[in-house]
Design an enzyme around this catalytic site. Structure first.
Site, mmCIF file in Angstrom:
data_model
loop_
_atom_site.group_PDB
_atom_site.id
_atom_site.type_symbol
_atom_site.label_atom_id
_atom_site.label_comp_id
_atom_site.label_asym_id
_atom_site.label_seq_id
_atom_site.Cartn_x
_atom_site.Cartn_y
_atom_site.Cartn_z
ATOM 1 N N PRO A 12 -9.267 9.921 -2.412
ATOM 2 C CA PRO A 12 -8.659 9.361 -3.618
ATOM 3 C C PRO A 12 -8.480 7.865 -3.433
ATOM 4 C CG PRO A 12 -7.021 10.579 -2.339
ATOM 5 C CD PRO A 12 -8.335 10.777 -1.652
ATOM 6 N N MET A 13 -8.986 7.069 -4.398
ATOM 7 C CA MET A 13 -8.930 5.613 -4.280
ATOM 8 C C MET A 13 -8.500 5.016 -5.604
ATOM 9 S SD MET A 13 -12.419 4.953 -2.036
ATOM 10 C CE MET A 13 -13.397 6.175 -2.935
ATOM 11 N N MET A 14 -7.348 4.345 -5.595
ATOM 12 C CA MET A 14 -6.808 3.776 -6.817
ATOM 13 C C MET A 14 -7.791 2.784 -7.442
ATOM 14 S SD MET A 14 -3.978 5.271 -7.441
ATOM 15 C CE MET A 14 -3.307 4.231 -8.729
ATOM 16 N N CYS A 21 -0.050 6.435 1.122
ATOM 17 C CA CYS A 21 -0.251 5.140 0.473
ATOM 18 C C CYS A 21 0.876 4.176 0.850
ATOM 19 C CB CYS A 21 -0.320 5.302 -1.034
ATOM 20 S SG CYS A 21 -0.618 3.744 -1.897
ATOM 21 N N LYS A 51 -2.082 14.689 2.282
ATOM 22 C CA LYS A 51 -2.807 13.594 2.939
ATOM 23 C C LYS A 51 -1.768 12.645 3.511
ATOM 24 C CE LYS A 51 -6.540 10.231 2.420
ATOM 25 N NZ LYS A 51 -5.920 8.960 2.816
ATOM 26 N N HIS A 103 -5.081 10.402 7.886
ATOM 27 C CA HIS A 103 -5.641 9.064 8.063
ATOM 28 C C HIS A 103 -5.219 8.587 9.447
ATOM 29 C CE1 HIS A 103 -6.438 4.850 6.154
ATOM 30 N NE2 HIS A 103 -6.730 4.863 7.439
ATOM 31 N N ASN A 130 -9.606 11.138 8.462
ATOM 32 C CA ASN A 130 -9.959 10.064 7.530
ATOM 33 C C ASN A 130 -9.697 8.724 8.216
ATOM 34 O OD1 ASN A 130 -8.124 8.486 4.949
ATOM 35 N ND2 ASN A 130 -10.335 8.621 4.945
ATOM 36 N N GLY A 131 -10.470 7.712 7.827
ATOM 37 C CA GLY A 131 -10.223 6.368 8.321
ATOM 38 C C GLY A 131 -11.392 5.799 9.094
ATOM 39 N N GLY A 136 -13.773 7.197 2.469
ATOM 40 C CA GLY A 136 -13.289 6.452 1.320
ATOM 41 C C GLY A 136 -14.226 5.330 0.918
#
Length: 335
Positions: A17-19, A100, A140, A172, A212-213, A234
């Site tokens: 998910p990416m704003m 986030c 997440k 992450h 993730n990351g 991402g």
């Protein structure tokens, strides 16, 4: 195969998910490259849905399945109500953002700041689980925030939250620094700790854990899958989607059907673009997500220039995309 089994299989590779990036147009574009990869929405805040009535934030195209919605919030009742709305709209998974680091998210007492309160996260997840019925709820998170010791904090977090009935986490592999670093800096500056996340899979073998990351290729993805249940990518999936997604079905999911070419993906977008533009969507809102598909290829710069300069002009439509596509050779000559 039930929905949960399908989603867990899809989670071998997911797009984060990416704003401002992973909106419905981006997800449709990504789905044309991979039939199996799990796609996530941008974070949608529970207050926006429950108090603000912003249900349009949950709109998606049926072709996007398997698709997960990510919620932001910290009030169990409100998150339960938001989860119910997501389930009613047919999402395959509901995920809670505990990663986030933005100031806006902190001021709402959700996102990475929740790493400090695993008990509250557990309460939130229990309420969401009750509201979700058969749909899986997931988390997440980061490995810790600020001066926390990830070696202590992360296993404690996983244990307490999993006690609420959560069996799937995406971690992450960086800390989030809530003071002193911007959200952008938080994506690069805190060091990655893959070994710690790998050890969590050893310590919690009953949990489905994704990492993730900093992961940018399918080769890296396969290496992590030797240990982990899933990998989430991402920015690389956004800026260089062809490298990450065009071969994913074959390399990660064992699909024997041939992968589309990048040209075929762009051409497959034409009907979608025409349909959305007939609804009043501007061409730029769609093509801004397509700029990276030819990254590293001859003609990529001209492709980006034609779309960047022309997509916002009156009358721009599929013809402009076709013009941009003609600037990219379909077959790259061998050296």
């Amino acid at each position: 195969m039930n929905t949960q089994s399908i989603i867990r299989q899809a989670a071998r590779l997911s797009v984060a998910p990416m704003m401002d990036w992973s909106d419905r147009h981006c997800r449709y574009f990504h789905r044309l490259m991979s039939r199996h990869t799990l796609l996530y929405t941008e974070m949608v805040t529970a207050p926006a849905l429950v108090r603000g009535g912003a249900l349009h934030l949950l709109d998606y195209n049926t072709e996007e399945h398997p698709i997960a919605v990510q919620l932001g919030g910290s009030d169990p009742k409100e998150l339960a109500a938001a989860t119910k709305l997501c389930v009613e709209r047919g999402y395959d998974e509901v995920n809670l953002n505990v990663g986030c680091p933005s100031d806006r998210v902190q001021s709402g007492t959700f996102g990475a700041v929740l790493m400090r309160d695993p008990g509250l996260v557990a309460d939130c997840m229990a309420a969401m689980k009750d509201a979700a019925q058969d749909i899986e709820v997931t988390v997440k998170c980061r490995i810790g925030v600020d001066d926390q010791d990830p070696e202590v904090v992360l296993p404690d977090f996983l244990e307490k939250v999993s006690d609420a009935g959560v069996n799937r986490f995406t971690v992450h592999a960086r800390k989030a620094w809530l003071q002193g670093l911007s959200p952008k800096e938080n994506r690069d500056i805190p060091p990655l700790d893959y070994p710690l996340v790998h050890r969590m899979k050893e310590e919690f073998p009953h949990l489905h854990l994704s990492i993730n990351g900093g992961i940018t290729t399918l080769d890296e993805t396969r290496a992590h899958l030797d240990v982990m249940d899933g990998v989430m990518i991402g920015r690389a999936a956004y800026h260089d989607p062809a490298t990450v997604l065009l071969g994913a079905d074959q390399a990660i999911f064992g699909d024997t059907a041939p992968a589309r070419t990048a040209h075929e993906v762009v051409e497959a977008m034409y009907p979608y673009i025409e349909t959305r533009m007939a609804e009043g969507i501007r061409l730029h809102s769609i093509t801004r997500h397509m700029l990276g598909i030819f990254t590293g290829r001859p003609g990529a710069r001209k492709w980006r220039r034609i779309l960047s300069e022309g997509a916002s002009k009156p009358g721009a439509g599929v013809a402009l995309v076709a013009e941009a596509l003609s600037s990219v050779p379909e077959h790259i000559p061998a050296d």
